[in-house]
Design a protein around this motif. Structure first.
Motif, short mmCIF file in Angstrom:
data_model
loop_
_atom_site.label_atom_id
_atom_site.label_comp_id
_atom_site.label_asym_id
_atom_site.label_seq_id
_atom_site.Cartn_x
_atom_site.Cartn_y
_atom_site.Cartn_z
N GLU A 49 0.83 -1.21 0.00
CA GLU A 49 0.00 0.00 0.00
C GLU A 49 0.86 1.25 0.00
N ARG A 72 -1.98 -2.39 -9.34
CA ARG A 72 -2.35 -3.63 -10.02
C ARG A 72 -1.27 -4.70 -9.85
N CYS A 74 0.74 -4.97 -7.27
CA CYS A 74 0.60 -5.44 -5.89
C CYS A 74 -0.59 -6.38 -5.76
N GLU A 75 -1.69 -6.05 -6.39
CA GLU A 75 -2.87 -6.92 -6.34
C GLU A 75 -2.57 -8.30 -6.91
N LEU A 80 -5.23 -10.41 -5.02
CA LEU A 80 -6.45 -9.61 -4.83
C LEU A 80 -7.14 -9.39 -6.17
N ASP A 81 -8.45 -9.61 -6.22
CA ASP A 81 -9.23 -9.38 -7.43
C ASP A 81 -9.99 -8.06 -7.27
N ALA A 82 -9.47 -7.01 -7.90
CA ALA A 82 -10.10 -5.68 -7.83
C ALA A 82 -10.78 -5.34 -9.15
N PRO A 145 -4.04 -0.67 -3.31
CA PRO A 145 -4.22 -2.09 -3.64
C PRO A 145 -5.54 -2.62 -3.08
N GLY A 146 -6.32 -3.25 -3.94
CA GLY A 146 -7.65 -3.70 -3.56
C GLY A 146 -8.74 -2.71 -3.87
N ALA A 306 -6.34 -10.92 0.90
CA ALA A 306 -6.14 -11.98 -0.07
C ALA A 306 -6.78 -13.27 0.43
#
Length: 395
Positions: A49, A72, A74-75, A80-82, A145-146, A306
């Motif tokens: 973050e 993106r 980092c996700e 992580l699915d954002a 992120p997220g 996550a």
């Protein structure tokens, strides 16, 4: 030796060797070297973050795109699915690209005409642009992120988009934008704006087809492709290749099939006129893309954590800028800090040693040394006007 400098981020040095005489000269050799501060190294050791928050501060241009690409990445590394935030985030980078194009139209393009820049005329555009983020994310947290707390205000967004459209029509096009080469020629002849005056210059017989860059357009958009390239070769960022060859990214890549660009290419061929037509097409299409995105927006909440079975890994994020495609790759350690970070920016593609700028200059014909410098300025402005450019000319 002649030297010129353009304002912006990073720098590129161009060295030309001319052959010829009184009837004209040919650029026998062109050496291009891009120097971009590797600020990405400052992300190493940061938590995800923090890295996403820091990225827009490290790069003076395209801050939203930089932050989005890092977020993106980092996700992807965190699992992580954002995806619910994709439309809103793309709207943020499209608005940023429109703002960048607007700056070019009122600051960079007048400079290429020897006219004074008009930064004060950007106030209305930038006021409309600044209204978009809070109309999407009231807490302005969309690039974490997220994702953030997405609560789109459709009325405020459409009002901001309307203001951008009015500004474009008045300050860039002085009416409806040209749709093909014939309309472009007539629009240029009227000279209602700096953009039209520059078009008239670039459509002249000696310039329209000058600086043909040739070679392939980048085309690749997949984060997986960029991840493999950046992770597999630490030198990729400084000498990127697509299918083993240098490639061009930016407005021409995005708008190669636009009716205006197709018509201009058929009439004037590759060169400055085609590159300029692509920038105009980008200015036309960005508001249309934004309008379509606004119609699809739905509220969304942050992706907070996550999945339990995932572990920190590596990931890549891709984002569009006015200048072209940007990619960030990173690897997280067991504590969730960045252990490695790499990026490839539009400058790395367009100003590679054997990239589009070098190809467009090598073998091109100029009148004399001063003419060579000014033509290089024009080609740099069409490829990536956001870098300082030093030009040395040798005979």
């Amino acid at each position: 030796m002649s030297t010129a400098t353009l304002p912006g981020e990073g720098s590129v040095s161009v060295r030309l060797w001319l052959d010829g005489g009184a009837e004209g000269m040919t650029i026998r050799r062109a050496e291009v070297a891009a120097r971009r501060p590797r600020a990405v190294a400052a992300l190493v050791g940061r938590r995800a973050e923090e890295a996403a928050r820091l990225a827009p501060l490290l790069f003076s241009l395209c801050g939203s795109a930089q932050g989005l690409a890092v977020a993106r990445a980092c996700e992807a590394a965190l699992g992580l699915d954002a995806g619910a935030h994709d439309a809103a985030r793309s709207l943020l980078t499209d608005v940023e690209a429109l703002d960048s194009h607007g700056w070019q139209a009122l600051v960079e393009w007048p400079a290429r005409l020897g006219a004074p820049p008009r930064p004060a005329a950007l106030r209305e555009l930038r006021s409309a642009v600044s209204a978009v983020l809070p109309a999407l994310y009231p807490a302005k947290d969309g690039l974490r992120p997220g994702g953030g707390t997405l609560r789109p205000d459709s009325a405020a967004l459409r009002e901001a988009l309307d203001r951008m459209g009015v500004w474009l029509e008045a300050m860039v096009f002085a009416g409806p934008p040209p749709r093909d080469a014939d309309e472009l020629v007539r629009w240029a002849a009227r000279g209602g704006t700096d953009a039209a005056l520059l078009a008239a210059r670039l459509l002249s017989p000696g310039l329209a087809g000058w600086g043909a860059c040739g070679g392939p357009l980048l085309g690749e958009r997949s984060p997986g492709w960029f991840a493999a390239a950046l992770a597999g070769d630490p030198g990729f960022a400084s000498a990127p290749r697509c299918n083993g060859a240098p490639a061009l990214t930016g407005p021409l890549e995005r708008q190669a099939d636009h009716p205006l660009v197709v018509s201009v290419t058929e009439r004037f061929g590759d060169g400055l006129a085609r590159l300029f037509a692509a920038r105009l097409a980008d200015l036309v299409e960005l508001p249309r893309r934004m309008e379509a995105a606004i119609a699809t927006l739905q509220p969304a909440d942050p992706v907070a954590a996550a999945p339990a079975n995932s572990a920190p890994g590596e990931g890549c994020g891709v984002a569009e800028t006015a200048r072209g495609r940007l990619a960030h790759w990173l690897r997280l350690d067991g504590d969730g800090r960045l252990a490695d970070a790499r990026m490839v920016a539009p400058t790395d593609w367009n100003f590679a040693a054997d990239g589009p700028l070098a190809r467009g200059l090598t073998g091109a014909v100029v009148r004399d040394r001063d003419d060579a410098v000014e033509r290089v300025r024009l080609l740099v402005a069409m490829l990536d006007p956001c870098v300082a450019c030093g030009i040395d000319v040798h005979e």
